[in-house]
Design an enzyme around this catalytic site. Structure first.
Site, PDB file in Angstrom:
ATOM      1  N   CYS A 173     -11.045  53.725 -34.350  1.00 53.27           N
ATOM      2  CA  CYS A 173     -10.501  52.492 -34.382  1.00 53.27           C
ATOM      3  C   CYS A 173     -10.900  51.932 -33.203  1.00 53.27           C
ATOM      4  O   CYS A 173      -9.419  51.063 -32.676  1.00 53.27           O
ATOM      5  CB  CYS A 173      -8.724  53.013 -34.401  1.00 53.27           C
ATOM      6  SG  CYS A 173      -8.687  53.914 -33.460  1.00 53.27           S
ATOM      7  N   CYS A 176      -4.753  60.335 -33.882  1.00 49.48           N
ATOM      8  CA  CYS A 176      -4.623  59.729 -32.763  1.00 49.48           C
ATOM      9  C   CYS A 176      -4.074  61.855 -32.007  1.00 49.48           C
ATOM     10  O   CYS A 176      -4.869  61.286 -30.569  1.00 49.48           O
ATOM     11  CB  CYS A 176      -3.548  58.984 -32.808  1.00 49.48           C
ATOM     12  SG  CYS A 176      -4.150  57.342 -33.673  1.00 49.48           S
TER      13      CYS A 176
END
Lengths: 126, 174
Positions: free
Chosen positions: A37, A106
């Site tokens: 990402c 994340c």
């Protein structure tokens, strides 16, 4: 996708954003990035002579979950020993923030940021 | 699925993109669903599937970053859904600096100058990564494949930066 309330809280009021003085010898830095990402995370720990984490700061470029994950770990590591901080697992972060499966990476990034900072500490204090 | 086979190319990073476009048109024509309008349902379905496959293959081979990823995937290194963390501090520091520069654009008195100079910096950096990637992929051994994977990961960060920059530029022109 709906963010959990905890993610929104950390995203809107991130804790401990910023940087320490670059030349402070008690500061170590963990830099990590997620290729999938393009998120970039910097976590700095200020560690006293006894190996206790006095303070932590972060700077993250990424989605709400990445910012919340790094904000949360700066709160968690404060007051912990280096070894206790190193034991923080991404699953704990994901659970606390109720991250959906697509955002688990994340929390992995935040865990890896702690590890990278502590690696630098251990190299420095050999 | 080996897309190089589908488009009759030898698997390599350098391919003739004009030839690729020609073969894409030929393949597409051959399996176009209109041709199967009077055929059985099964034939129609097959033609739709083939068309989708040809489109995916074309996008993959046309885009250098995806083409490189496909080559590594054929060599057994899968990068598409990985959650590997990149830890190259120097590279990431540079990424941070560039992200900060992107934030500065909105406060700048000459935003277009800043945007242009960032485009140039990104392009230079990306060119170096691609040059290195090309050399590594040509060697085709495990150690160099792993290094090539790292170049691809870095190129993904560059793609993200360029997306962000063009998004900011679009906003500015609105």
């Amino acid at each position: 996708m709906a963010y959990s309330e905890k993610v929104i809280d950390h995203y809107e009021n991130p804790r401990n954003v910023g940087s320490f003085e670059k030349d402070d010898p008690s500061v170590v830095t963990g830099m990590v990035g997620a290729p999938a990402c393009g998120d970039v995370m910097k976590l700095q720990l200020k560690i006293d002579d006894a190996g206790i984490i006095e303070d932590a700061k972060f700077k993250t470029y990424g989605c709400g979950s990445a910012i919340a994950s790094s904000s949360l770990v700066t709160e968690w590591v404060k007051g912990k020993t280096v070894d206790e901080a190193a034991a923080i697992k991404n699953a704990d972060i994901a659970e606390e923030l109720a991250l959906p499966p697509v955002k688990i990476h994340c929390s992995i990034l935040a865990e890896d940021a702690i590890k990278a900072a502590i690696d630098e500490y251990k190299t420095k204090n050999k | 699925m080996n897309y190089f086979d589908l488009f009759q190319f030898t698997p390599a990073f350098d391919i003739n993109t004009a030839q690729l476009a020609d073969r894409y048109r030929d393949l597409q024509r051959a399996v176009h669903p209109d041709k199967f309008a009077h055929e059985s349902e099964q034939q129609k379905l097959l033609s739709v599937q083939r068309t989708a496959q040809i489109n995916d293959g074309y996008q993959t081979l046309k885009t250098p970053l995806l083409r490189a990823e496909h080559i590594l995937s054929l060599r057994g290194l899968e990068l598409s859904h990985e959650t590997t963390t990149l830890k190259d501090t120097r590279f990431l520091m540079q990424q941070m600096e560039w992200r900060e520069a992107l934030e500065d654009i909105n406060h700048s008195s000459e935003p277009q100058d800043l945007i242009d100079s960032l485009y140039d910096s990104f392009a230079d950096f990306e060119k170096n990564l691609f040059t290195h990637l090309t050399q590594l992929l040509a060697k085709d051994n495990q150690a160099d494949n792993l290094l090539a994977a790292d170049q691809i990961r870095k190129l993904k960060f560059m793609a993200k930066l360029q997306d962000e920059l063009s998004r900011i530029e679009d906003k500015l022109l609105d």
